[in-house]
Design an enzyme around this catalytic site. Sequence first.
Site, PDB file in Angstrom:
ATOM      1  N   LYS A  47       0.811  -1.226   0.000  1.00  0.00           N
ATOM      2  CA  LYS A  47       0.000   0.000   0.000  1.00  0.00           C
ATOM      3  C   LYS A  47       0.845   1.277   0.000  1.00  0.00           C
ATOM      4  O   LYS A  47       0.415   2.300  -0.517  1.00  0.00           O
ATOM      5  CB  LYS A  47      -0.948   0.007   1.204  1.00  0.00           C
ATOM      6  CG  LYS A  47      -2.129  -0.937   1.037  1.00  0.00           C
ATOM      7  CD  LYS A  47      -3.018  -0.866   2.260  1.00  0.00           C
ATOM      8  CE  LYS A  47      -4.375  -1.457   1.968  1.00  0.00           C
ATOM      9  NZ  LYS A  47      -5.286  -1.319   3.104  1.00  0.00           N
ATOM     10  N   GLU A  59      -6.238  13.375  -2.528  1.00  0.00           N
ATOM     11  CA  GLU A  59      -5.901  14.065  -1.272  1.00  0.00           C
ATOM     12  C   GLU A  59      -5.755  13.068  -0.122  1.00  0.00           C
ATOM     13  O   GLU A  59      -4.837  13.151   0.682  1.00  0.00           O
ATOM     14  CB  GLU A  59      -7.003  15.072  -0.919  1.00  0.00           C
ATOM     15  CG  GLU A  59      -6.901  16.374  -1.691  1.00  0.00           C
ATOM     16  CD  GLU A  59      -5.521  17.023  -1.582  1.00  0.00           C
ATOM     17  OE1 GLU A  59      -5.026  17.124  -0.456  1.00  0.00           O
ATOM     18  OE2 GLU A  59      -4.943  17.392  -2.622  1.00  0.00           O
ATOM     19  N   ASN A  68      -4.918   2.045  -1.775  1.00  0.00           N
ATOM     20  CA  ASN A  68      -5.504   0.713  -1.962  1.00  0.00           C
ATOM     21  C   ASN A  68      -6.222   0.578  -3.300  1.00  0.00           C
ATOM     22  O   ASN A  68      -6.636  -0.510  -3.686  1.00  0.00           O
ATOM     23  CB  ASN A  68      -6.450   0.349  -0.798  1.00  0.00           C
ATOM     24  CG  ASN A  68      -7.785   1.072  -0.907  1.00  0.00           C
ATOM     25  OD1 ASN A  68      -7.878   2.154  -1.489  1.00  0.00           O
ATOM     26  ND2 ASN A  68      -8.816   0.480  -0.347  1.00  0.00           N
ATOM     27  N   ASP A  83     -10.129   3.212   2.174  1.00  0.00           N
ATOM     28  CA  ASP A  83     -10.346   2.551   3.472  1.00  0.00           C
ATOM     29  C   ASP A  83     -11.111   3.451   4.447  1.00  0.00           C
ATOM     30  O   ASP A  83     -12.076   3.012   5.076  1.00  0.00           O
ATOM     31  CB  ASP A  83      -9.011   2.134   4.106  1.00  0.00           C
ATOM     32  CG  ASP A  83      -8.346   0.990   3.349  1.00  0.00           C
ATOM     33  OD1 ASP A  83      -9.080   0.167   2.767  1.00  0.00           O
ATOM     34  OD2 ASP A  83      -7.109   0.925   3.336  1.00  0.00           O
ATOM     35  N   GLY A 107      -5.685   0.428  18.617  1.00  0.00           N
ATOM     36  CA  GLY A 107      -4.770   0.115  17.526  1.00  0.00           C
ATOM     37  C   GLY A 107      -4.180   1.375  16.929  1.00  0.00           C
ATOM     38  O   GLY A 107      -4.764   2.472  17.052  1.00  0.00           O
ATOM     39  N   ALA A 108      -3.004   1.220  16.313  1.00  0.00           N
ATOM     40  CA  ALA A 108      -2.358   2.378  15.681  1.00  0.00           C
ATOM     41  C   ALA A 108      -1.632   1.954  14.408  1.00  0.00           C
ATOM     42  O   ALA A 108      -0.678   2.592  13.991  1.00  0.00           O
ATOM     43  CB  ALA A 108      -1.397   3.037  16.666  1.00  0.00           C
ATOM     44  N   GLY A 109      -2.080   0.848  13.782  1.00  0.00           N
ATOM     45  CA  GLY A 109      -1.491   0.392  12.526  1.00  0.00           C
ATOM     46  C   GLY A 109      -2.155   1.074  11.336  1.00  0.00           C
ATOM     47  O   GLY A 109      -2.791   2.130  11.486  1.00  0.00           O
ATOM     48  N   ALA A 111      -4.749   0.275   9.447  1.00  0.00           N
ATOM     49  CA  ALA A 111      -6.217   0.366   9.476  1.00  0.00           C
ATOM     50  C   ALA A 111      -6.650   1.458  10.458  1.00  0.00           C
ATOM     51  O   ALA A 111      -7.512   2.291  10.141  1.00  0.00           O
ATOM     52  CB  ALA A 111      -6.816  -0.974   9.878  1.00  0.00           C
ATOM     53  N   GLY A 218     -16.729  -5.937  10.772  1.00  0.00           N
ATOM     54  CA  GLY A 218     -16.031  -5.205   9.720  1.00  0.00           C
ATOM     55  C   GLY A 218     -16.444  -5.537   8.292  1.00  0.00           C
ATOM     56  O   GLY A 218     -15.847  -5.017   7.346  1.00  0.00           O
TER      57      GLY A 218
HETATM   58  P1  ATR Z   1      -3.050  -3.100   9.849  1.00  0.00           P
HETATM   59  O1  ATR Z   1      -2.402  -2.400   8.709  1.00  0.00           O
HETATM   60  O2  ATR Z   1      -3.987  -4.209   9.441  1.00  0.00           O
HETATM   61  O3  ATR Z   1      -3.677  -2.168  10.820  1.00  0.00           O
HETATM   62  P2  ATR Z   1      -0.652  -3.376  11.455  1.00  0.00           P
HETATM   63  O4  ATR Z   1      -0.156  -2.114  10.862  1.00  0.00           O
HETATM   64  O5  ATR Z   1       0.289  -4.524  11.603  1.00  0.00           O
HETATM   65  O6  ATR Z   1      -1.881  -3.928  10.606  1.00  0.00           O
HETATM   66  O7  ATR Z   1      -1.318  -3.043  12.871  1.00  0.00           O
HETATM   67  C1  ATR Z   1      -1.817  -4.004  13.703  1.00  0.00           C
HETATM   68  C2  ATR Z   1      -2.364  -3.346  14.980  1.00  0.00           C
HETATM   69  O8  ATR Z   1      -2.827  -4.367  15.851  1.00  0.00           O
HETATM   70  C3  ATR Z   1      -1.302  -2.581  15.755  1.00  0.00           C
HETATM   71  O9  ATR Z   1      -1.945  -1.510  16.421  1.00  0.00           O
HETATM   72  C4  ATR Z   1      -0.802  -3.629  16.754  1.00  0.00           C
HETATM   73  O10 ATR Z   1      -0.230  -3.106  17.917  1.00  0.00           O
HETATM   74  P3  ATR Z   1       1.342  -2.720  17.954  1.00  0.00           P
HETATM   75  O11 ATR Z   1       1.467  -1.396  17.289  1.00  0.00           O
HETATM   76  O12 ATR Z   1       1.691  -2.659  19.390  1.00  0.00           O
HETATM   77  O13 ATR Z   1       2.059  -3.810  17.216  1.00  0.00           O
HETATM   78  C5  ATR Z   1      -2.126  -4.304  17.081  1.00  0.00           C
HETATM   79  N1  ATR Z   1      -1.919  -5.667  17.598  1.00  0.00           N
HETATM   80  C6  ATR Z   1      -1.617  -6.773  16.885  1.00  0.00           C
HETATM   81  N2  ATR Z   1      -1.544  -7.847  17.689  1.00  0.00           N
HETATM   82  C7  ATR Z   1      -1.807  -7.413  18.966  1.00  0.00           C
HETATM   83  C8  ATR Z   1      -1.926  -8.043  20.246  1.00  0.00           C
HETATM   84  N3  ATR Z   1      -1.741  -9.356  20.397  1.00  0.00           N
HETATM   85  N4  ATR Z   1      -2.241  -7.269  21.313  1.00  0.00           N
HETATM   86  C9  ATR Z   1      -2.448  -5.947  21.178  1.00  0.00           C
HETATM   87  N5  ATR Z   1      -2.361  -5.294  19.995  1.00  0.00           N
HETATM   88  C10 ATR Z   1      -2.059  -6.011  18.906  1.00  0.00           C
END
Ligand code: ATR
Length: 254
Positions: A47, A59, A68, A83, A107-109, A111, A218
């Site tokens: 991506k 934008e 995506n 997304d 979460g902070a990845g 998505a 989702g």
């Molecule tokens: P995506 O692009 O699908 O969001 P990603 O960028 O790998 O995937 O992000 C995964 C998210 O799930 C992150 O916020 C991750 O937390 P970390 O930043 O600490 O890695 C969270 N995550 C994945 N497995 C986890 C777990 N077992 N417990 C808590 N958070 C988890």
Amino acid sequence: MHSIALQELGINAVYLPFLISEDQLPHLLDAFYLTRVQGFNITLPFKEKIIPFLDTLSEEAKMLQSVNTVKKTEEGWKGYNTDGSGFIRSLAANDISVTGKKVLIIGAGGAAKSIAISIAMVGASEIIILNRSRDKADVLAAMISQISSSTPVSTSTPRAHKIDITINATSVGMKDDSSPLSDDLIKRSEQIIDIIYNPAQTTLLKQAAALSIPRMNGLDMLLYQGVEAFEIWTDRKAPVELMRKSLMASVYPC
Ligand code: ATR
């Protein structure tokens, strides 16, 4: 869901999967450009990596630095990100509005980033980001503050009582029956959204059901990111219900 929608609208096209490696990416784009490929989706882990090979960005894609959806245009390949907008549209389809709401994102990845930014853009009153790795939550919070200075963002467990909408944007609950949220935070949420669509009922959603908290998985986010991509490629209104049926049949085969 795309092929059936193309067929429904009488468009002579199909949607096909291609498994590629990173070194093939520029060659594939050239090959697609020479043929009649009008557009495509690109997913993990490309991506961000596709961006140097594109000619323009929407934008949203520019802001997220993540693409995506790609469309062939007169200026070359244009990258989009559906997304976040797909997520907001999935909420609207389920009569959920985030405008003026206090939203907790787990979460902070990738998505979480598109969800958090789109929620800030449509006027959430407050955003709280909780993540296993706090530093990543802080980086995302800083990015949101820059984009939408009027939205207060914090990264520690909220003390106040009520949270309007809680969103799980992690993969926790996808492969096992773990839950990303404490009972306390679940109870304080008026609405729970899990971006996981398989399993359809994660432990988090079962916990919400046991407490009669309104909830959503989702699948509609997946559907509407596709609906938005379809509309970008075709400039036509997507047959949403047909796409939903097709998606459900493939995600939840009996
Ligand atoms: P995506 O692009 O699908 O969001 P990603 O960028 O790998 O995937 O992000 C995964 C998210 O799930 C992150 O916020 C991750 O937390 P970390 O930043 O600490 O890695 C969270 N995550 C994945 N497995 C986890 C777990 N077992 N417990 C808590 N958070 C988890």
